[in-house]
Design a protein around this motif. Structure first.
Motif, PDB file in Angstrom:
ATOM      1  N   ILE A 138       0.860  -1.301  -0.082  1.00  9.69           N
ATOM      2  CA  ILE A 138       0.061   0.041   0.100  1.00  9.69           C
ATOM      3  C   ILE A 138       0.928   1.292   0.069  1.00  9.69           C
ATOM      4  CG2 ILE A 138      -1.507   1.529   1.461  1.00  9.69           C
ATOM      5  CD1 ILE A 138      -2.977  -0.742   0.033  1.00  9.69           C
ATOM      6  N   HIS A 139       1.842   1.159   0.700  1.00 10.24           N
ATOM      7  CA  HIS A 139       2.845   2.433   0.759  1.00 10.24           C
ATOM      8  C   HIS A 139       3.445   2.681  -0.478  1.00 10.24           C
ATOM      9  CE1 HIS A 139       3.287   1.486   5.558  1.00 10.24           C
ATOM     10  NE2 HIS A 139       2.144   1.937   5.074  1.00 10.24           N
ATOM     11  N   HIS A 140       4.059   1.455  -1.120  1.00 11.84           N
ATOM     12  CA  HIS A 140       4.583   1.787  -2.521  1.00 11.84           C
ATOM     13  C   HIS A 140       3.664   2.409  -3.432  1.00 11.84           C
ATOM     14  CE1 HIS A 140       8.652  -0.006  -2.042  1.00 11.84           C
ATOM     15  NE2 HIS A 140       8.151  -1.221  -1.673  1.00 11.84           N
ATOM     16  N   THR A 141       2.427   1.858  -3.322  1.00 14.27           N
ATOM     17  CA  THR A 141       1.426   2.458  -4.446  1.00 14.27           C
ATOM     18  C   THR A 141       1.152   3.833  -4.219  1.00 14.27           C
ATOM     19  OG1 THR A 141      -0.342   1.192  -3.222  1.00 14.27           O
ATOM     20  CG2 THR A 141       0.833  -0.033  -5.140  1.00 14.27           C
ATOM     21  N   MET A 142       0.981   4.208  -3.164  1.00 17.58           N
ATOM     22  CA  MET A 142       0.564   5.585  -2.826  1.00 17.58           C
ATOM     23  C   MET A 142       1.665   6.378  -3.140  1.00 17.58           C
ATOM     24  SD  MET A 142      -2.459   5.462  -1.867  1.00 17.58           S
ATOM     25  CE  MET A 142      -2.800   7.337  -1.444  1.00 17.58           C
ATOM     26  N   ARG A 143       2.843   5.907  -2.871  1.00 13.57           N
ATOM     27  CA  ARG A 143       4.111   6.587  -3.302  1.00 13.57           C
ATOM     28  C   ARG A 143       4.018   6.934  -5.082  1.00 13.57           C
ATOM     29  NH1 ARG A 143       6.477   4.981   1.534  1.00 13.57           N
ATOM     30  NH2 ARG A 143       7.235   3.281   0.171  1.00 13.57           N
ATOM     31  N   ASN A 144       3.599   5.757  -5.530  1.00 11.36           N
ATOM     32  CA  ASN A 144       3.343   5.832  -7.224  1.00 11.36           C
ATOM     33  C   ASN A 144       2.457   6.659  -7.559  1.00 11.36           C
ATOM     34  OD1 ASN A 144       3.746   2.135  -7.452  1.00 11.36           O
ATOM     35  ND2 ASN A 144       5.458   3.844  -7.664  1.00 11.36           N
ATOM     36  N   ILE A 145       1.452   6.872  -6.995  1.00  8.09           N
ATOM     37  CA  ILE A 145       0.315   7.907  -7.220  1.00  8.09           C
ATOM     38  C   ILE A 145       0.983   9.324  -6.987  1.00  8.09           C
ATOM     39  CG2 ILE A 145      -1.823   8.908  -6.673  1.00  8.09           C
ATOM     40  CD1 ILE A 145      -2.548   5.964  -5.799  1.00  8.09           C
ATOM     41  N   ALA A 146       1.895   9.568  -6.078  1.00  7.94           N
ATOM     42  CA  ALA A 146       2.607  10.809  -6.100  1.00  7.94           C
ATOM     43  C   ALA A 146       3.391  10.961  -7.330  1.00  7.94           C
ATOM     44  CB  ALA A 146       3.643  10.964  -4.706  1.00  7.94           C
ATOM     45  N   THR A 147       4.222   9.988  -7.853  1.00  7.71           N
ATOM     46  CA  THR A 147       4.876  10.027  -8.963  1.00  7.71           C
ATOM     47  C   THR A 147       4.154  10.380 -10.174  1.00  7.71           C
ATOM     48  OG1 THR A 147       6.450   8.389  -8.000  1.00  7.71           O
ATOM     49  CG2 THR A 147       6.446   8.797 -10.565  1.00  7.71           C
ATOM     50  N   MET A 148       2.952   9.920 -10.303  1.00 12.16           N
ATOM     51  CA  MET A 148       1.857   9.945 -11.513  1.00 12.16           C
ATOM     52  C   MET A 148       1.472  11.548 -11.375  1.00 12.16           C
ATOM     53  SD  MET A 148      -0.738   6.889 -10.997  1.00 12.16           S
ATOM     54  CE  MET A 148      -0.389   5.145 -10.454  1.00 12.16           C
ATOM     55  N   GLU A 149       1.409  11.891 -10.225  1.00 12.38           N
ATOM     56  CA  GLU A 149       0.936  13.359 -10.218  1.00 12.38           C
ATOM     57  C   GLU A 149       1.961  14.306 -10.563  1.00 12.38           C
ATOM     58  OE1 GLU A 149      -1.926  14.644  -9.783  1.00 12.38           O
ATOM     59  OE2 GLU A 149      -3.253  13.447  -8.495  1.00 12.38           O
ATOM     60  N   ILE A 150       3.255  14.163 -10.129  1.00 12.61           N
ATOM     61  CA  ILE A 150       4.361  14.792 -10.561  1.00 12.61           C
ATOM     62  C   ILE A 150       4.634  14.900 -11.987  1.00 12.61           C
ATOM     63  CG2 ILE A 150       6.927  15.072 -10.031  1.00 12.61           C
ATOM     64  CD1 ILE A 150       6.377  14.015  -7.100  1.00 12.61           C
ATOM     65  N   ALA A 151       4.645  13.565 -12.459  1.00 14.34           N
ATOM     66  CA  ALA A 151       4.874  13.547 -14.181  1.00 14.34           C
ATOM     67  C   ALA A 151       3.832  14.170 -14.949  1.00 14.34           C
ATOM     68  CB  ALA A 151       4.872  12.169 -14.174  1.00 14.34           C
ATOM     69  N   LEU A 152       2.616  14.000 -14.395  1.00 13.56           N
ATOM     70  CA  LEU A 152       1.646  14.649 -14.957  1.00 13.56           C
ATOM     71  C   LEU A 152       1.732  16.280 -15.017  1.00 13.56           C
ATOM     72  CD1 LEU A 152      -0.902  14.709 -16.882  1.00 13.56           C
ATOM     73  CD2 LEU A 152      -2.387  14.514 -14.825  1.00 13.56           C
ATOM     74  N   GLU A 153       2.019  16.834 -13.923  1.00 11.65           N
ATOM     75  CA  GLU A 153       2.442  18.143 -13.799  1.00 11.65           C
ATOM     76  C   GLU A 153       3.427  18.648 -14.694  1.00 11.65           C
ATOM     77  OE1 GLU A 153       4.379  20.869 -10.211  1.00 11.65           O
ATOM     78  OE2 GLU A 153       2.940  19.467  -9.728  1.00 11.65           O
ATOM     79  N   LYS A 154       4.671  17.927 -14.727  1.00 16.14           N
ATOM     80  CA  LYS A 154       5.703  18.140 -15.533  1.00 16.14           C
ATOM     81  C   LYS A 154       5.284  18.125 -16.765  1.00 16.14           C
ATOM     82  CE  LYS A 154       9.371  16.545 -12.555  1.00 16.14           C
ATOM     83  NZ  LYS A 154      10.336  17.777 -12.440  1.00 16.14           N
ATOM     84  N   MET A 155       4.473  17.150 -17.306  1.00 12.63           N
ATOM     85  CA  MET A 155       3.959  17.015 -18.686  1.00 12.63           C
ATOM     86  C   MET A 155       3.411  18.162 -19.318  1.00 12.63           C
ATOM     87  SD  MET A 155       1.820  14.226 -20.677  1.00 12.63           S
ATOM     88  CE  MET A 155       1.829  13.282 -19.095  1.00 12.63           C
ATOM     89  N   GLY A 158       0.541  21.113 -26.243  1.00 10.97           N
ATOM     90  CA  GLY A 158      -0.489  20.352 -25.553  1.00 10.97           C
ATOM     91  C   GLY A 158      -2.020  20.579 -26.427  1.00 10.97           C
ATOM     92  N   GLU A 159      -1.940  21.318 -27.310  1.00  9.71           N
ATOM     93  CA  GLU A 159      -3.143  21.395 -28.159  1.00  9.71           C
ATOM     94  C   GLU A 159      -3.328  20.378 -29.439  1.00  9.71           C
ATOM     95  OE1 GLU A 159      -3.508  25.562 -29.312  1.00  9.71           O
ATOM     96  OE2 GLU A 159      -3.400  26.262 -27.211  1.00  9.71           O
ATOM     97  N   HIS A 160      -2.263  19.806 -29.422  1.00  7.13           N
ATOM     98  CA  HIS A 160      -2.143  18.611 -30.510  1.00  7.13           C
ATOM     99  C   HIS A 160      -3.409  17.457 -29.884  1.00  7.13           C
ATOM    100  CE1 HIS A 160       0.501  20.405 -33.571  1.00  7.13           C
ATOM    101  NE2 HIS A 160       0.881  20.929 -32.401  1.00  7.13           N
ATOM    102  N   SER A 161      -4.043  16.894 -30.752  1.00  8.79           N
ATOM    103  CA  SER A 161      -4.867  15.983 -30.158  1.00  8.79           C
ATOM    104  C   SER A 161      -4.343  14.794 -29.362  1.00  8.79           C
ATOM    105  CB  SER A 161      -5.857  15.321 -31.274  1.00  8.79           C
ATOM    106  OG  SER A 161      -4.961  14.854 -32.255  1.00  8.79           O
ATOM    107  N   VAL A 162      -3.215  14.227 -29.980  1.00  4.85           N
ATOM    108  CA  VAL A 162      -2.610  13.034 -29.457  1.00  4.85           C
ATOM    109  C   VAL A 162      -2.194  13.395 -27.866  1.00  4.85           C
ATOM    110  CG1 VAL A 162      -0.110  13.450 -29.954  1.00  4.85           C
ATOM    111  CG2 VAL A 162      -0.747  11.427 -29.386  1.00  4.85           C
ATOM    112  N   TRP A 163      -1.713  14.797 -27.472  1.00  2.00           N
ATOM    113  CA  TRP A 163      -1.381  15.093 -26.265  1.00  2.00           C
ATOM    114  C   TRP A 163      -2.646  15.238 -25.216  1.00  2.00           C
ATOM    115  CZ3 TRP A 163       2.831  13.625 -23.971  1.00  2.00           C
ATOM    116  CH2 TRP A 163       4.040  13.666 -24.864  1.00  2.00           C
ATOM    117  N   GLU A 164      -3.597  15.651 -26.207  1.00  4.52           N
ATOM    118  CA  GLU A 164      -5.035  16.046 -25.125  1.00  4.52           C
ATOM    119  C   GLU A 164      -5.421  14.531 -24.696  1.00  4.52           C
ATOM    120  OE1 GLU A 164      -7.295  17.925 -28.029  1.00  4.52           O
ATOM    121  OE2 GLU A 164      -6.702  20.013 -27.228  1.00  4.52           O
TER     122      GLU A 164
END
Length: 412
Positions: free
Chosen positions: A267-284, A299-305
């Motif tokens: 559970i601890h690992h996966t919650m930290r994975n979720i933090a990684t997801m959020e950080i990666a999405l923010e950077k993206m 970001g306005e190109h459809s593949v990125w949307e």
């Protein structure tokens, strides 16, 4: 089934967030500078110990442990359930050293819980109290290079009784933290009786790090990242002799201990994975709105949307699934929650890996460099698909539980 964050969880989360914002984040440049100027394997940056002392003084210490009927004179949980701690674990995952500053880091959390649940009074005094106080660190020695350790019945390291001692012989690897300068002991899984039934052959035993016969053979990097001073190591054990009282719970009970140990850690690992997801999405997203190509923001190109929308959906689904698993652990216990634990262990690392990969793609060549932290983030995410059991083991377990529903119906 409601996952609304409790008032108690929000209170602790606010305290952790404030400490991270006011103390840890501003100290990161100093931490990196001190780490780079010393021996990365043997010198702990002074600022790190200063932060740990402040966290402990603030009472932000060992908060990972849920309420337990094992609480005693040596340790009493602050009382956060798995469900209440889950969002706090996610928050800690946003700064990679935060969990250790709060004394909530793997593999010590799992080893601490083993000692808390199964340790004798003497074992707790010798090994658990220094771990509790942040004076020592530890390692968990299970995986072996010579066998497919995804089936833990294959483990061959021998633990042989000899008078008042046990003598240990074997090889382990991916022993995270074994070379840390403050690593004090290992919890080792090995075979005490090769003739016993399959799940009664293995046992767990406490091995002081500097026992004669223990050799750190080599450090194992992850895609070139060494993770110093924690790291991952191959360990050779040659006629390592430890007192018989170091046996945990009794011979043949290694699998029983392992199942109790690994659930919360996943559970601890996966919650930290979720933090990684959020950080990666923010950077993206930041990158995609800053850069222009073919007449408009990338970001306005459809593949990125499409990729951004998919990432947001999958982050929310992962978080809800993890909270459900935590809720089940709190209400019915780790054993009954094993399906939900398997689901989140399968899903979260894969989703995180894909989102980080998309973020790398958004950064172009910079994404695979060290400039944006995404390459190391990808490496750290990829290894979670192997830690605490590879994807395939969890998929097999989950599929069998699902099929059992229909086998029972067909048999009747």
């Amino acid at each position: 089934m409601g996952f609304e964050q409790s008032a108690k969880s929000r209170e602790w989360m606010d305290r952790v967030r404030a400490f991270m914002d006011e103390e840890i984040a501003p100290a990161m440049p100093t931490y990196h500078s001190q780490a780079a100027s010393g021996d990365r394997w043997n010198d702990i940056p002074p600022i790190f110990d200063e932060l740990k002392a402040k966290a402990r003084a603030a009472g932000l210490w060992n908060i990972f442990m849920p309420p337990s009927d094992h609480d005693d004179e040596f340790f009493t949980s602050v009382g956060l359930t798995n469900l209440e701690y889950a969002p706090i674990a996610e928050l800690m995952g946003r700064i990679y050293i935060a969990a250790e500053i709060f004394n909530c880091m793997a593999p010590d959390t799992g080893n601490f819980e083993v000692l808390h649940r199964y340790g004798t009074r003497e074992q707790k005094q010798r090994f658990m109290i220094p771990l509790r106080d942040g004076l020592t660190r530890s390692a968990f020695l299970m995986t072996e290079p010579d066998v497919a350790s995804s089936d833990a019945r294959n483990i061959q390291t021998s633990i042989r009784r000899d008078g008042d001692d046990y003598v240990i012989n074997g090889r382990k690897w991916w022993s995270s933290g074994a070379g840390h300068p403050r690593c004090d002991f290992f919890i080792l899984m090995g075979k005490t009786d090769p003739d016993a039934p399959a799940y009664n052959q293995q046992s767990m035993i406490l091995v002081p790090r500097h026992t004669p016969g223990v050799t750190l053979v080599r450090h194992l990097p992850v895609f070139g990242y060494d993770h110093a001073p924690h790291g991952h190591f191959e360990v050779r054990l040659e006629d390592v002799r430890v007192p018989a009282e170091n046996m945990l719970l009794g011979e043949g009970r290694g699998f029983e201990i392992a199942q109790g140990r690994l659930g919360p850690g996943r559970i601890h690992h996966t919650m930290r994975n979720i933090a990684t997801m959020e950080i990666a999405l923010e950077k993206m997203c930041r990158r995609l709105v800053e850069r222009r190509a073919f007449g408009k923001a990338v970001g306005e190109h459809s593949v990125w949307e499409e990729r951004i929308a998919r990432a947001r959906c999958e982050i929310e689904m992962s978080r809800l699934l993890c909270l459900k698993a935590a809720h089940r652990m709190d209400t019915v216990g780790n054993k009954e929650a094993r399906a939900e634990i398997a689901m989140i262990k399968i899903a979260a690392p894969r989703i995180a890996q894909q989102i980080v990969d998309d973020a790398i793609q958004a950064h172009g060549g910079g994404g695979v460099s060290d400039d944006f932290g995404l390459a190391e983030m990808w490496a750290n995410t990829r290894i979670v698909r192997l830690t605490d059991g590879p994807d395939e083991v969890h998929e097999r377990q989950l599929a069998r539980m699902e099929l059992d529903k229909y086998r029972k119906g067909a048999a009747s």
